[in-house]
Motif scaffolding. Sequence first.
Motif, PDB file in Angstrom:
ATOM      1  N   MET A   1       0.826  -1.194   0.000  1.00  0.00           N
ATOM      2  CA  MET A   1       0.000   0.000   0.000  1.00  0.00           C
ATOM      3  C   MET A   1       0.866   1.251   0.000  1.00  0.00           C
ATOM      4  SD  MET A   1      -2.608   1.584   2.838  1.00  0.00           S
ATOM      5  CE  MET A   1      -1.237   1.902   3.934  1.00  0.00           C
ATOM      6  N   HIS A   2       1.861   1.295   0.857  1.00  0.00           N
ATOM      7  CA  HIS A   2       2.703   2.486   0.952  1.00  0.00           C
ATOM      8  C   HIS A   2       3.453   2.747  -0.356  1.00  0.00           C
ATOM      9  CE1 HIS A   2       2.078   3.742   5.065  1.00  0.00           C
ATOM     10  NE2 HIS A   2       2.035   2.471   5.395  1.00  0.00           N
ATOM     11  N   MET A   3       3.966   1.714  -0.965  1.00  0.00           N
ATOM     12  CA  MET A   3       4.687   1.874  -2.217  1.00  0.00           C
ATOM     13  C   MET A   3       3.738   2.392  -3.307  1.00  0.00           C
ATOM     14  SD  MET A   3       7.160  -0.817  -4.259  1.00  0.00           S
ATOM     15  CE  MET A   3       6.049  -2.151  -3.883  1.00  0.00           C
ATOM     16  N   ASN A   4       2.562   1.803  -3.405  1.00  0.00           N
ATOM     17  CA  ASN A   4       1.594   2.223  -4.417  1.00  0.00           C
ATOM     18  C   ASN A   4       1.072   3.635  -4.158  1.00  0.00           C
ATOM     19  OD1 ASN A   4       1.839  -0.201  -5.787  1.00  0.00           O
ATOM     20  ND2 ASN A   4       0.147  -1.148  -4.701  1.00  0.00           N
ATOM     21  N   MET A   5       0.884   3.989  -2.884  1.00  0.00           N
ATOM     22  CA  MET A   5       0.439   5.342  -2.559  1.00  0.00           C
ATOM     23  C   MET A   5       1.481   6.361  -2.998  1.00  0.00           C
ATOM     24  SD  MET A   5      -1.439   5.192   1.172  1.00  0.00           S
ATOM     25  CE  MET A   5      -1.246   6.948   1.377  1.00  0.00           C
TER      26      MET A   5
ATOM     27  N   ALA B   1      -3.290  12.928  -8.520  1.00  0.00           N
ATOM     28  CA  ALA B   1      -2.417  12.379  -7.476  1.00  0.00           C
ATOM     29  C   ALA B   1      -3.230  11.977  -6.252  1.00  0.00           C
ATOM     30  CB  ALA B   1      -1.353  13.406  -7.089  1.00  0.00           C
ATOM     31  N   PHE B   2      -4.158  12.834  -5.851  1.00  0.00           N
ATOM     32  CA  PHE B   2      -5.014  12.530  -4.703  1.00  0.00           C
ATOM     33  C   PHE B   2      -5.806  11.250  -4.938  1.00  0.00           C
ATOM     34  CE2 PHE B   2      -9.385  12.809  -3.084  1.00  0.00           C
ATOM     35  CZ  PHE B   2      -9.125  12.661  -1.732  1.00  0.00           C
ATOM     36  N   VAL B   3      -6.460  11.167  -6.090  1.00  0.00           N
ATOM     37  CA  VAL B   3      -7.306  10.005  -6.371  1.00  0.00           C
ATOM     38  C   VAL B   3      -6.458   8.737  -6.483  1.00  0.00           C
ATOM     39  CG1 VAL B   3      -8.909   8.983  -8.033  1.00  0.00           C
ATOM     40  CG2 VAL B   3      -9.163  11.383  -7.380  1.00  0.00           C
ATOM     41  N   CYS B   4      -5.317   8.813  -7.149  1.00  0.00           N
ATOM     42  CA  CYS B   4      -4.443   7.637  -7.258  1.00  0.00           C
ATOM     43  C   CYS B   4      -3.945   7.192  -5.881  1.00  0.00           C
ATOM     44  CB  CYS B   4      -3.261   7.934  -8.170  1.00  0.00           C
ATOM     45  SG  CYS B   4      -3.695   8.036  -9.918  1.00  0.00           S
ATOM     46  N   GLY B   5      -3.570   8.153  -5.060  1.00  0.00           N
ATOM     47  CA  GLY B   5      -3.137   7.824  -3.704  1.00  0.00           C
ATOM     48  C   GLY B   5      -4.245   7.199  -2.878  1.00  0.00           C
ATOM     49  N   MET B   6      -5.453   7.726  -3.037  1.00  0.00           N
ATOM     50  CA  MET B   6      -6.581   7.181  -2.276  1.00  0.00           C
ATOM     51  C   MET B   6      -6.961   5.778  -2.745  1.00  0.00           C
ATOM     52  SD  MET B   6      -7.185   9.119   0.186  1.00  0.00           S
ATOM     53  CE  MET B   6      -8.648   8.277   0.764  1.00  0.00           C
ATOM     54  N   ILE B   7      -6.855   5.523  -4.036  1.00  0.00           N
ATOM     55  CA  ILE B   7      -7.131   4.165  -4.526  1.00  0.00           C
ATOM     56  C   ILE B   7      -6.162   3.185  -3.866  1.00  0.00           C
ATOM     57  CG2 ILE B   7      -6.976   2.648  -6.544  1.00  0.00           C
ATOM     58  CD1 ILE B   7      -8.151   5.001  -8.196  1.00  0.00           C
ATOM     59  N   ALA B   8      -4.886   3.528  -3.842  1.00  0.00           N
ATOM     60  CA  ALA B   8      -3.900   2.646  -3.205  1.00  0.00           C
ATOM     61  C   ALA B   8      -4.186   2.500  -1.716  1.00  0.00           C
ATOM     62  CB  ALA B   8      -2.491   3.200  -3.420  1.00  0.00           C
ATOM     63  N   HIS B   9      -4.562   3.586  -1.077  1.00  0.00           N
ATOM     64  CA  HIS B   9      -4.893   3.557   0.349  1.00  0.00           C
ATOM     65  C   HIS B   9      -6.074   2.621   0.601  1.00  0.00           C
ATOM     66  CE1 HIS B   9      -6.605   5.206   4.122  1.00  0.00           C
ATOM     67  NE2 HIS B   9      -5.334   5.365   4.430  1.00  0.00           N
ATOM     68  N   HIS B  10      -7.101   2.738  -0.211  1.00  0.00           N
ATOM     69  CA  HIS B  10      -8.274   1.871  -0.069  1.00  0.00           C
ATOM     70  C   HIS B  10      -7.913   0.410  -0.327  1.00  0.00           C
ATOM     71  CE1 HIS B  10     -10.612   5.382   0.454  1.00  0.00           C
ATOM     72  NE2 HIS B  10     -11.705   4.999  -0.178  1.00  0.00           N
ATOM     73  N   MET B  11      -7.058   0.173  -1.312  1.00  0.00           N
ATOM     74  CA  MET B  11      -6.635  -1.205  -1.587  1.00  0.00           C
ATOM     75  C   MET B  11      -5.897  -1.790  -0.387  1.00  0.00           C
ATOM     76  SD  MET B  11      -5.573  -0.776  -5.588  1.00  0.00           S
ATOM     77  CE  MET B  11      -5.200  -2.481  -5.917  1.00  0.00           C
ATOM     78  N   GLY B  12      -5.115  -0.963   0.294  1.00  0.00           N
ATOM     79  CA  GLY B  12      -4.442  -1.411   1.508  1.00  0.00           C
ATOM     80  C   GLY B  12      -5.435  -1.763   2.604  1.00  0.00           C
ATOM     81  N   ALA B  13      -6.475  -0.944   2.741  1.00  0.00           N
ATOM     82  CA  ALA B  13      -7.500  -1.225   3.747  1.00  0.00           C
ATOM     83  C   ALA B  13      -8.234  -2.525   3.433  1.00  0.00           C
ATOM     84  CB  ALA B  13      -8.495  -0.064   3.827  1.00  0.00           C
ATOM     85  N   ILE B  14      -8.484  -2.759   2.162  1.00  0.00           N
ATOM     86  CA  ILE B  14      -9.131  -4.010   1.755  1.00  0.00           C
ATOM     87  C   ILE B  14      -8.222  -5.193   2.068  1.00  0.00           C
ATOM     88  CG2 ILE B  14      -9.889  -5.359  -0.249  1.00  0.00           C
ATOM     89  CD1 ILE B  14     -10.994  -2.667  -1.378  1.00  0.00           C
TER      90      ILE B  14
ATOM     91  N   GLU C   1     -15.960   2.580  -3.528  1.00  0.00           N
ATOM     92  CA  GLU C   1     -15.260   3.849  -3.703  1.00  0.00           C
ATOM     93  C   GLU C   1     -14.123   3.728  -4.726  1.00  0.00           C
ATOM     94  OE1 GLU C   1     -14.182   5.367   0.135  1.00  0.00           O
ATOM     95  OE2 GLU C   1     -16.275   5.412   0.783  1.00  0.00           O
ATOM     96  N   ILE C   2     -13.423   2.604  -4.731  1.00  0.00           N
ATOM     97  CA  ILE C   2     -12.370   2.392  -5.726  1.00  0.00           C
ATOM     98  C   ILE C   2     -12.972   2.426  -7.129  1.00  0.00           C
ATOM     99  CG2 ILE C   2     -10.775   0.679  -6.701  1.00  0.00           C
ATOM    100  CD1 ILE C   2     -10.121  -0.112  -3.777  1.00  0.00           C
ATOM    101  N   ALA C   3     -14.114   1.787  -7.301  1.00  0.00           N
ATOM    102  CA  ALA C   3     -14.775   1.789  -8.610  1.00  0.00           C
ATOM    103  C   ALA C   3     -15.149   3.219  -9.022  1.00  0.00           C
ATOM    104  CB  ALA C   3     -16.018   0.893  -8.580  1.00  0.00           C
ATOM    105  N   GLU C   4     -15.661   4.002  -8.079  1.00  0.00           N
ATOM    106  CA  GLU C   4     -16.027   5.388  -8.374  1.00  0.00           C
ATOM    107  C   GLU C   4     -14.797   6.218  -8.744  1.00  0.00           C
ATOM    108  OE1 GLU C   4     -18.004   6.463  -4.744  1.00  0.00           O
ATOM    109  OE2 GLU C   4     -19.867   5.469  -5.324  1.00  0.00           O
ATOM    110  N   MET C   5     -13.722   6.047  -7.985  1.00  0.00           N
ATOM    111  CA  MET C   5     -12.506   6.808  -8.259  1.00  0.00           C
ATOM    112  C   MET C   5     -11.873   6.391  -9.583  1.00  0.00           C
ATOM    113  SD  MET C   5     -10.758   7.379  -4.520  1.00  0.00           S
ATOM    114  CE  MET C   5     -11.090   5.771  -3.808  1.00  0.00           C
ATOM    115  N   THR C   6     -11.901   5.110  -9.894  1.00  0.00           N
ATOM    116  CA  THR C   6     -11.357   4.619 -11.153  1.00  0.00           C
ATOM    117  C   THR C   6     -12.156   5.179 -12.321  1.00  0.00           C
ATOM    118  OG1 THR C   6     -10.553   2.604 -10.091  1.00  0.00           O
ATOM    119  CG2 THR C   6     -10.807   2.534 -12.478  1.00  0.00           C
ATOM    120  N   GLU C   7     -13.459   5.229 -12.170  1.00  0.00           N
ATOM    121  CA  GLU C   7     -14.325   5.810 -13.213  1.00  0.00           C
ATOM    122  C   GLU C   7     -13.979   7.289 -13.406  1.00  0.00           C
ATOM    123  OE1 GLU C   7     -19.035   6.733 -13.963  1.00  0.00           O
ATOM    124  OE2 GLU C   7     -18.506   4.983 -12.750  1.00  0.00           O
ATOM    125  N   TRP C   8     -13.773   7.996 -12.291  1.00  0.00           N
ATOM    126  CA  TRP C   8     -13.405   9.408 -12.363  1.00  0.00           C
ATOM    127  C   TRP C   8     -12.080   9.566 -13.118  1.00  0.00           C
ATOM    128  CZ3 TRP C   8      -9.238  12.323 -10.903  1.00  0.00           C
ATOM    129  CH2 TRP C   8      -9.394  13.704 -10.968  1.00  0.00           C
TER     130      TRP C   8
END
Length: 80
Positions: A9-13, A25-38, A67-74
């Motif tokens: 997660m940290h590397m991807n963020m 950058a914000f959205v990409c970082g948040m996707i990685a953060h969410h993936m870490g939480a998952i 949320e990842i799906a929404e951010m990816t769509e964005w």
Amino acid sequence: ASMEGMKSMHMNMMQGMMKKDADVAFVCGMIAHHMGAISMSEVELKYGDNEWAKKAAQKIIDAQTKEIAEMTEWLDKEAK
């Protein structure tokens, strides 16, 4: 298992946050953060014993997957 998810997660963020566009950058970082939480939640479901914690983990998986799906769509629409 939890630590491996955190390392990834940290590397991807950090990679996501290097984008020049602040919004991207914000959205990409948040996707990685969410993936870490998952990932952490999946470890809880696999190894955890506490019913409350396991229910919380499943809620996190459900919410953050959406949320990842929404951010990816964005990103697909807005990333330049």
